[in-house]
Design an enzyme around this catalytic site. Structure first.
Site, PDB file in Angstrom:
ATOM      1  N   ASP A 147       4.568  -5.545  25.396  1.00 24.97           N
ATOM      2  CA  ASP A 147       5.720  -5.667  26.294  1.00 24.97           C
ATOM      3  C   ASP A 147       6.159  -3.881  26.128  1.00 24.97           C
ATOM      4  O   ASP A 147       6.599  -3.653  27.305  1.00 24.97           O
ATOM      5  CB  ASP A 147       6.820  -6.252  25.652  1.00 24.97           C
ATOM      6  CG  ASP A 147       6.520  -7.994  25.863  1.00 24.97           C
ATOM      7  OD1 ASP A 147       5.912  -8.236  26.874  1.00 24.97           O
ATOM      8  OD2 ASP A 147       7.275  -8.535  24.974  1.00 24.97           O
TER       9      ASP A 147
ATOM     10  N   THR B 155       4.939 -15.972  23.884  1.00 21.88           N
ATOM     11  CA  THR B 155       6.181 -15.569  24.720  1.00 21.88           C
ATOM     12  C   THR B 155       7.248 -16.405  24.123  1.00 21.88           C
ATOM     13  O   THR B 155       7.184 -17.111  22.879  1.00 21.88           O
ATOM     14  CB  THR B 155       6.057 -16.098  26.219  1.00 21.88           C
ATOM     15  OG1 THR B 155       7.322 -15.581  27.108  1.00 21.88           O
ATOM     16  CG2 THR B 155       5.670 -17.381  26.693  1.00 21.88           C
TER      17      THR B 155
ATOM     18  N   LYS C  82       7.945 -14.740  19.613  1.00 20.87           N
ATOM     19  CA  LYS C  82       7.403 -13.828  19.433  1.00 20.87           C
ATOM     20  C   LYS C  82       7.849 -13.128  17.875  1.00 20.87           C
ATOM     21  O   LYS C  82       6.842 -12.373  17.543  1.00 20.87           O
ATOM     22  CB  LYS C  82       7.951 -12.723  20.489  1.00 20.87           C
ATOM     23  CG  LYS C  82       7.586 -12.722  21.870  1.00 20.87           C
ATOM     24  CD  LYS C  82       7.866 -11.797  22.567  1.00 20.87           C
ATOM     25  CE  LYS C  82       7.632 -12.238  24.204  1.00 20.87           C
ATOM     26  NZ  LYS C  82       8.077 -11.152  25.202  1.00 20.87           N
TER      27      LYS C  82
END
Ligand code: ATR
Length: 301
Positions: A128, A88, A92
C-alpha cells in the site's frame, strides 16, 4: 563410488523432474478479507496472468475477523501450495503478526497487505505504501514534498499513506480526523502535527499535497464537507476511494486544474509487487487495465 554417482545423479534427475512437474502446476494466490468477494484484485491479477500467459489462479477468500481464523487459513493455504496472498480489511495487522519475516515497511505501518509463502515460512510486505508513492508520482512526476502535506483521516489506511509521504521526503505533515484523539495518537507516533477537524478547511488551503483517507465521499457516504475551501494552485490531491472514481473532493480539485489521484490508481500499483512475486511476470499498470476495472465497476452498479 559409481553407486554414489548413480544415486546422486538419479536424485538430481528426480529433483529436476519434480521441479519441472511442480512448475507445470498452476500458480495459486488470492486475497484474504471480510468481505472479500467485492475485491477487484482477482480481476487485476487475472488480466496480468493472461497477458503473460501464466497458468495461475487468484481467488478471493473470505476469512472471519479473528487472528485464530486468519492463522488457520494461512496454514491451510501454505499446505495447499499457495504462493502468497494479498490481505485486506480486517486482517492487515493479523498478516504482520502471522509472518515469520517482514520488510522494514510493514512494521513501520504496523500492518501488511502481502504475505509471501516460502520454504522458511511467510514474509510480510506493505505494498500500500509503495503503491501510493507510485500512484502519486504517476500523476505528478515533479512532485515536491517540501511544502505542507495534509492527511485527512486516522484509520487503518492513513498509516500507510503517512509512511509513504515520509518515504517521499515529506517532513511537514499535518493530520486531521473527526475523532481527534486518533489524529493526536498518529501525530505522536509518526512525528506529525495534528489539526482539529473543525480547522480542516484552513489546512486544506495551505497544503501542497492532500490525501483523503476517510470514507467520506464514498458511494453511500456523505461528501467530505469543505465549505468552499480553495485548494492551492498546483497542489496534488489524492483520494483512496474508488467508488465513485471521482469523489466530490477530487472533482473540486480537478475542476480547479489540480492533479488528482484516485483510489483505482493506488489499487493497481499496490497489486503489482504481489503479481511479480507470486506469478513472476510483468505487471504493467496501463490504460487498458484501468479501462477493464472501470468497466467492471460500471457493470456492478
Ligand atoms: P480504513 O482502514 O479504510 O482507514 P477505518 O479505520 O474505519 O478505515 O477509518 C475510517 C476513517 O474515516 C476514520 O478516519 C474515520 O474517522 P473516525 O476515526 O472519527 O471514525 C473517518 N470517517 C468515517 N466516517 C466519517 C464521517 N462521517 N465524518 C468524518 N470522518 C469519518
Amino acid at each position: 563410488m559409481a553407486f554414489v554417482y548413480f544415486l546422486s545423479s538419479t536424485v538430481c534427475a528426480a529433483k529436476a523432474r519434480w521441479r519441472f512437474n511442480m512448475e507445470k502446476k498452476p500458480i495459486l494466490a488470492g486475497v484474504i478479507g471480510s468481505p472479500a468477494a467485492h475485491s477487484l484484485s482477482p480481476l487485476i491479477h487475472t488480466i496480468w496472468a493472461h497477458r503473460a500467459q501464466i497458468d495461475g489462479y487468484y481467488v478471493p477468500i473470505e476469512v472471519p475477523a479473528s487472528y485464530d481464523e486468519f492463522s488457520r487459513a494461512m496454514d491451510a493455504l501454505k499446505t495447499i501450495g499457495f504462493a502468497g496472498v494479498n490481505v485486506t480489511i480486517p486482517h492487515k495487522e493479523n498478516a504482520l503478526r502471522y509472518s515469520d519475516k517482514s520488510s522494514d515497511l510493514a512494521p513501520r505501518v504496523g500492518a501488511a497487505n502481502m504475505l509471501t509463502f516460502t520454504d522458511d515460512g511467510s514474509y510480510a510486505e506493505n505494498s500500500d505504501v509503495t503503491g501510493f508513492e507510485k500512484a502519486v508520482k504517476s500523476a505528478a512526476p515533479d512532485l515536491s514534498t517540501k511544502g505542507a502535506c495534509l492527511v485527512l483521516g486516522a484509520g487503518g489506511a492513513s498509516r500507510a499513506i503517512i509512511v509513504a509521504l515520509q518515504n517521499l521526503g515529506a517532513d511537514n505533515i499535518f493530520i486531521t480526523n473527526r475523532t481527534e484523539e486518533k489524529a493526536a495518537a498518529l501525530a505522536e507516533k509518526f512525528g506529525l502535527k495534528a489539526v482539529s477537524w473543525a480547522q480542516r478547511k484552513g489546512a486544506v488551503e495551505s497544503a501542497e499535497l492532500i490525501v483523503n483517507t476517510t470514507s467520506l465521499g464514498m458511494s453511500g457516504q456523505p461528501p467530505l464537507e469543505l465549505d468552499g475551501a480553495k485548494i492551492k494552485s498546483g497542489a496534488v490531491v489524492a483520494d483512496i476511494v474508488y467508488t465513485p472514481l471521482e469523489t466530490p473532493f477530487l472533482k473540486l480539485a480537478r475542476d480547479a486544474g489540480n492533479p488528482g489521484v484516485n483510489g483505482l490508481t493506488m489499487l493497481m500499483h499496490q497489486a503489482a509487487p504481489g503479481f511479480r512475486a507470486w506469478f513472476g511476470g510483468a505487471a504493467e499498470v496501463d490504460e487498458a487495465l484501468r479501462a477493464a476495472l472501470v468497466g467492471e465497476l460500471e457493470r456492478r452498479r
